[in-house]
Scaffold this motif. Structure first.
Motif, PDB file in Angstrom:
ATOM      1  N   HIS A 194     -18.143   0.370 -12.958  1.00 18.69           N
ATOM      2  CA  HIS A 194     -16.916  -0.328 -12.512  1.00 18.69           C
ATOM      3  C   HIS A 194     -17.197  -1.300 -11.364  1.00 18.69           C
ATOM      4  O   HIS A 194     -16.378  -1.458 -10.454  1.00 18.69           O
ATOM      5  CB  HIS A 194     -15.834   0.675 -12.084  1.00 18.69           C
ATOM      6  N   ALA A 195     -18.367  -1.968 -11.403  1.00 19.91           N
ATOM      7  CA  ALA A 195     -18.742  -2.856 -10.289  1.00 19.91           C
ATOM      8  C   ALA A 195     -17.885  -4.117 -10.251  1.00 19.91           C
ATOM      9  O   ALA A 195     -17.578  -4.627  -9.179  1.00 19.91           O
ATOM     10  CB  ALA A 195     -20.209  -3.222 -10.407  1.00 19.91           C
ATOM     11  N   LYS A 196     -17.523  -4.658 -11.430  1.00 16.04           N
ATOM     12  CA  LYS A 196     -16.764  -5.917 -11.449  1.00 16.04           C
ATOM     13  C   LYS A 196     -15.278  -5.585 -11.517  1.00 16.04           C
ATOM     14  O   LYS A 196     -14.790  -5.103 -12.556  1.00 16.04           O
ATOM     15  CB  LYS A 196     -17.183  -6.741 -12.674  1.00 16.04           C
ATOM     16  N   GLY A 197     -14.567  -5.818 -10.449  1.00 15.84           N
ATOM     17  CA  GLY A 197     -13.145  -5.461 -10.463  1.00 15.84           C
ATOM     18  C   GLY A 197     -12.310  -6.358  -9.574  1.00 15.84           C
ATOM     19  O   GLY A 197     -12.788  -6.903  -8.578  1.00 15.84           O
ATOM     20  N   GLY A 198     -11.066  -6.519  -9.963  1.00 16.82           N
ATOM     21  CA  GLY A 198     -10.121  -7.279  -9.148  1.00 16.82           C
ATOM     22  C   GLY A 198      -8.826  -6.505  -9.047  1.00 16.82           C
ATOM     23  O   GLY A 198      -8.696  -5.427  -9.650  1.00 16.82           O
ATOM     24  N   GLY A 199      -7.867  -7.047  -8.320  1.00 17.04           N
ATOM     25  CA  GLY A 199      -6.630  -6.275  -8.195  1.00 17.04           C
ATOM     26  C   GLY A 199      -5.528  -7.017  -7.481  1.00 17.04           C
ATOM     27  O   GLY A 199      -5.611  -8.217  -7.256  1.00 17.04           O
ATOM     28  N   ALA A 200      -4.506  -6.274  -7.139  1.00 16.08           N
ATOM     29  CA  ALA A 200      -3.320  -6.855  -6.516  1.00 16.08           C
ATOM     30  C   ALA A 200      -2.502  -5.728  -5.879  1.00 16.08           C
ATOM     31  O   ALA A 200      -2.840  -4.546  -6.029  1.00 16.08           O
ATOM     32  CB  ALA A 200      -2.472  -7.569  -7.572  1.00 16.08           C
ATOM     33  N   ARG A 201      -1.453  -6.137  -5.194  1.00 12.87           N
ATOM     34  CA  ARG A 201      -0.549  -5.153  -4.563  1.00 12.87           C
ATOM     35  C   ARG A 201       0.629  -4.874  -5.501  1.00 12.87           C
ATOM     36  O   ARG A 201       1.010  -5.734  -6.280  1.00 12.87           O
ATOM     37  CB  ARG A 201      -0.034  -5.712  -3.246  1.00 12.87           C
ATOM     38  N   PHE A 202       1.175  -3.676  -5.360  1.00 17.87           N
ATOM     39  CA  PHE A 202       2.328  -3.358  -6.225  1.00 17.87           C
ATOM     40  C   PHE A 202       3.362  -2.545  -5.478  1.00 17.87           C
ATOM     41  O   PHE A 202       3.125  -2.052  -4.370  1.00 17.87           O
ATOM     42  CB  PHE A 202       1.874  -2.618  -7.485  1.00 17.87           C
ATOM     43  N   GLU A 203       4.509  -2.400  -6.146  1.00 13.84           N
ATOM     44  CA  GLU A 203       5.527  -1.464  -5.659  1.00 13.84           C
ATOM     45  C   GLU A 203       5.816  -0.471  -6.776  1.00 13.84           C
ATOM     46  O   GLU A 203       5.978  -0.856  -7.932  1.00 13.84           O
ATOM     47  CB  GLU A 203       6.810  -2.206  -5.305  1.00 13.84           C
ATOM     48  N   PHE A 204       5.854   0.806  -6.394  1.00 12.76           N
ATOM     49  CA  PHE A 204       6.198   1.866  -7.348  1.00 12.76           C
ATOM     50  C   PHE A 204       7.632   2.294  -7.093  1.00 12.76           C
ATOM     51  O   PHE A 204       8.061   2.396  -5.947  1.00 12.76           O
ATOM     52  CB  PHE A 204       5.261   3.064  -7.156  1.00 12.76           C
ATOM     53  N   GLU A 205       8.352   2.562  -8.167  1.00 14.21           N
ATOM     54  CA  GLU A 205       9.704   3.120  -8.031  1.00 14.21           C
ATOM     55  C   GLU A 205       9.849   4.305  -8.978  1.00 14.21           C
ATOM     56  O   GLU A 205       9.497   4.198 -10.164  1.00 14.21           O
ATOM     57  CB  GLU A 205      10.753   2.055  -8.384  1.00 14.21           C
ATOM     58  N   LEU A 206      10.342   5.401  -8.457  1.00 16.60           N
ATOM     59  CA  LEU A 206      10.613   6.559  -9.315  1.00 16.60           C
ATOM     60  C   LEU A 206      11.965   6.343  -9.984  1.00 16.60           C
ATOM     61  O   LEU A 206      12.994   6.289  -9.305  1.00 16.60           O
ATOM     62  CB  LEU A 206      10.614   7.850  -8.489  1.00 16.60           C
ATOM     63  N   THR A 207      11.947   6.200 -11.308  1.00 19.40           N
ATOM     64  CA  THR A 207      13.204   5.933 -12.023  1.00 19.40           C
ATOM     65  C   THR A 207      13.852   7.213 -12.533  1.00 19.40           C
ATOM     66  O   THR A 207      15.048   7.259 -12.774  1.00 19.40           O
ATOM     67  CB  THR A 207      12.950   5.001 -13.227  1.00 19.40           C
ATOM     68  N   ASP A 208      13.022   8.253 -12.736  1.00 18.97           N
ATOM     69  CA  ASP A 208      13.532   9.531 -13.261  1.00 18.97           C
ATOM     70  C   ASP A 208      12.752  10.650 -12.589  1.00 18.97           C
ATOM     71  O   ASP A 208      11.525  10.588 -12.514  1.00 18.97           O
ATOM     72  CB  ASP A 208      13.318   9.617 -14.781  1.00 18.97           C
ATOM     73  N   SER A 209      13.465  11.655 -12.118  1.00 22.48           N
ATOM     74  CA  SER A 209      12.802  12.711 -11.360  1.00 22.48           C
ATOM     75  C   SER A 209      11.984  13.626 -12.278  1.00 22.48           C
ATOM     76  O   SER A 209      12.376  13.905 -13.411  1.00 22.48           O
ATOM     77  CB  SER A 209      13.859  13.544 -10.631  1.00 22.48           C
ATOM     78  N   LEU A 210      10.847  14.080 -11.752  1.00 22.94           N
ATOM     79  CA  LEU A 210      10.060  15.093 -12.467  1.00 22.94           C
ATOM     80  C   LEU A 210      10.139  16.436 -11.732  1.00 22.94           C
ATOM     81  O   LEU A 210       9.253  17.273 -11.859  1.00 22.94           O
ATOM     82  CB  LEU A 210       8.593  14.638 -12.585  1.00 22.94           C
TER      83      LEU A 210
END
Ligand code: NDP
Length: 561
Positions: free
Chosen positions: A60-76
């Motif tokens: 997994h040496a070559k990798g890129g990415g970004a920022r995100f937001e997570f939202e819980l839509t349904d409770s577990l």
């Protein structure tokens, strides 16, 4: 970091003092030189440059990415007490990293390979990771095979050719280890060359155990499905881009986010009760199998929205460190999947090697509830403090590049005023919490827990027995061919089947000798004899059909158990 207050930036040494000359200017003993040893500006600049590289990831040496937001839509909350999965509407920021597996840091994005797809959630309770792939299965189900397998997918130890140019050891490994066939069928199908990171799915592959407040166990597998569907490139498009635009996926995501595109994924779990796991055709600890959707439907729980690009590649992507051990926060436990168990150790170990013993203190890896002494309200995204229900602490101290040594807090468990630490429960179940605190339980609690443990042991023995019972034909399991056969015959359409044959022929043509090429055709022939015959024709070898028993005898496979 950016220059927020717009004041002019002064060129300075690493000690912070401004340097009054032009950075290019050297300090010379005479107008023509030589350079003086006292030229700290030059020595500091060159010697730091000499040390710019850190070891790249072995995989997994070559990798890129970004920022995100997570939202819980349904409770577990009915299946886990894990804090981020409780309250609908809960949100937290995070980072994704997407990578190819086999290639080095400079290799093309569009190579035929699985993609690593990892998520780090900065929650109030600590960091939580999902370290997933874009395929729901993997090549192996034994952790010990990983170095062998990976060696064969990388460069030849003599010629240094990659597996595209010399695929001999690539196929030599696979045909000897037929549990790999599900992943290989997936990978040589359309999804082996994804068109875009935003239009691609991520899967845990591994089974995890969710535990609720009552201590009940539910097995889960995570699915993160792109809301645009899974978009793919043809082999021809992917090869062309490999040459013309080797950073194609990096560039695409960066531009999508810069242009304000809304890139979203929906998060699901498949769930299985312990009873269902005992009745399941395969072992839940077998990473080469999926859970059929019809039997185990997807249950939605969350949404991920990519929000913005990173500011600094090295600080946010090269230094980010993921581990499946961070999936296992209170309320989520690892299953006995042998490969998962190996990864729980291997990921933090490789990060200690790559980034150092204090890698969790690097801004991008730092839990935001750690009890720090230098939080800055103007910190950039990746070093931002967070409002936390409680501040965390521990007894890890010192070591190279220590940044947050926890001030005057005791470095042992102290009972003195102002130095006491709390053992904070993330569950309201006192029984469950006590068990992990090492407290002496009362007799009723002990009896209850012993009964629970006895039932768990019985259950896990039943699950383990399933895997042991696989190898019924001379070290080969007929079960290993059922799901990839369904993938090839039922999920792929005609054009995907045609492309699959072309993709395997193109790659295995570089396998060196006819004996191995025939074996490759026979390996796929175990899925579908017509497929085997077509591959033999494409590879230019005489087709010799073989059944499972004949194949096992020819290869000399022996069960690892
Ligand atoms: P289903 O028909 O319910 O599921 C088939 C799934 O295959 C789809 O939902 C999709 O998964 C995925 N898929 C679609 N096109 C492709 C493709 N070209 N290459 C790879 N995967 C594709 O059947 P089952 O659940 O019984 O699974 C049948 C086979 O499908 C499995 O043996 C496995 O090989 C494959 N599969 C199954 C998955 C699962 O979790 N059950 C997940 C992915 C593949 P998605 O919705 O995740 O995109």
């Amino acid at each position: 970091m950016s220059n927020n207050n717009n004041s002019p930036l002064a060129y300075s040494g690493a000690n912070g003092f401004s340097y009054s000359h032009h950075p290019y200017g050297a300090r010379l003993s005479r107008p023509q030189g030589p350079i003086l040893l006292q030229d700290t500006n030059l020595i500091e600049s060159i010697s730091h440059f000499d040390r710019e590289r850190i070891p790249e990831r072995v995989v997994h040496a070559k990798g890129g990415g970004a920022r995100f937001e997570f939202e819980l839509t349904d409770s577990l909350s009915d299946i886990t007490f894990a804090a981020p999965y409780q309250t609908v509407g809960y949100k937290c920021p995070g980072m994704i990293r997407v990578s190819t597996v086999g290639g080095e840091s400079g290799t093309p994005d569009t190579a035929r390979d699985p993609r690593g797809f990892s998520f780090k959630f900065y929650t109030e309770w600590g960091n939580h990771d999902w370290v997933f792939n874009n395929t729901p299965i993997f090549f192996i189900r034994d952790g010990n095979k990983f170095p062998h397998f990976i060696h064969t997918q990388k460069r030849n130890p003599q010629t240094h050719l990659n597996n595209g140019e010399d695929s001999n050891m690539f196929w030599d490994y696979l045909v000897q280890n037929p549990e790999s066939i599900h992943q290989i069928t997936y990978m040589f199908g359309p999804r082996g060359t994804p068109a875009s990171w935003a239009s691609m799915n991520a899967y845990s592959g591994h089974t995890f155990k969710m535990i609720n407040e009552q201590g009940d166990l539910t097995y889960v597998q995570f699915h993160v499905l792109s809301d645009t569907g899974f978009e793919t490139l043809t082999s021809v498009e992917a090869s062309k881009l490999s040459g013309e635009k080797p950073d194609y996926n990096f560039d695409k995501l960066f531009k999508q986010l810069k242009n304000g595109e809304k890139l979203t994924y929906s998060c699901y779990v498949q769930t299985m009760t312990p009873k269902q796991a005992e009745e399941f055709r395969y072992s839940v600890n077998d990473l080469t199998k999926v859970w059929p959707h019809a039997q185990f439907p997807l249950r939605k729980f969350g949404k991920i929205t990519l929000t913005e690009n990173i500011d600094n590649y090295f600080a946010e992507i090269e230094q980010i460190a993921f581990s499946p051990s961070n999936t296992c926060i209170p309320g989520i436990e690892p299953s006995n999947d042998n490969v998962l168990q190996t990864r729980l150790y291997s990921y933090p170990d490789t990060q200690r090697h790559r980034l150092g013993a204090n890698f969790t203190q690097l801004p991008i890896n730092r839990p935001r509830n750690l009890n720090l002494n230098n939080e800055s309200p103007n910190a950039p995204f990746y070093d931002a403090p967070m409002k936390c229900p409680y501040a965390a602490t521990n007894f890890q101290r010192d070591g190279p590049m220590q940044m947050y040594n926890q001030g005057s807090l005791p470095n042992y468990i102290s009972n003195q005023a102002n130095a006491k630490i709390q053992f904070k429960d993330l569950t309201t179940s006192q029984l469950y919490a006590n068990k992990f605190k090492g407290l002496v339980l009362d007799v009723d609690e002990q009896t209850y827990i012993q009964q629970q443990e006895a039932e768990r042991t019985r259950h896990e023995n039943a699950i383990d027995a399933k895997l042991n019972d696989y190898y019924t034909i001379n070290g080969i399991s007929p079960l290993d061919f059922e799901q990839p056969r369904a993938l090839y015959e039922k999920v792929f359409d005609d054009s995907s089947r045609r492309a699959f044959i072309e993709n395997v022929v193109a790659h295995a043509s570089n396998a060196g000798n006819d004996e191995l090429k025939l074996r490759v055709a026979q390996y796929f022939g175990l899925l579908n004899q017509d497929l085997g015959a077509k591959l033999a024709l494409g590879l230019g070898v005489q087709w010799v059909p073989v059944d499972l028993e004949g194949y096992a005898n020819a290869i000399g496979i022996s069960s690892p158990f």
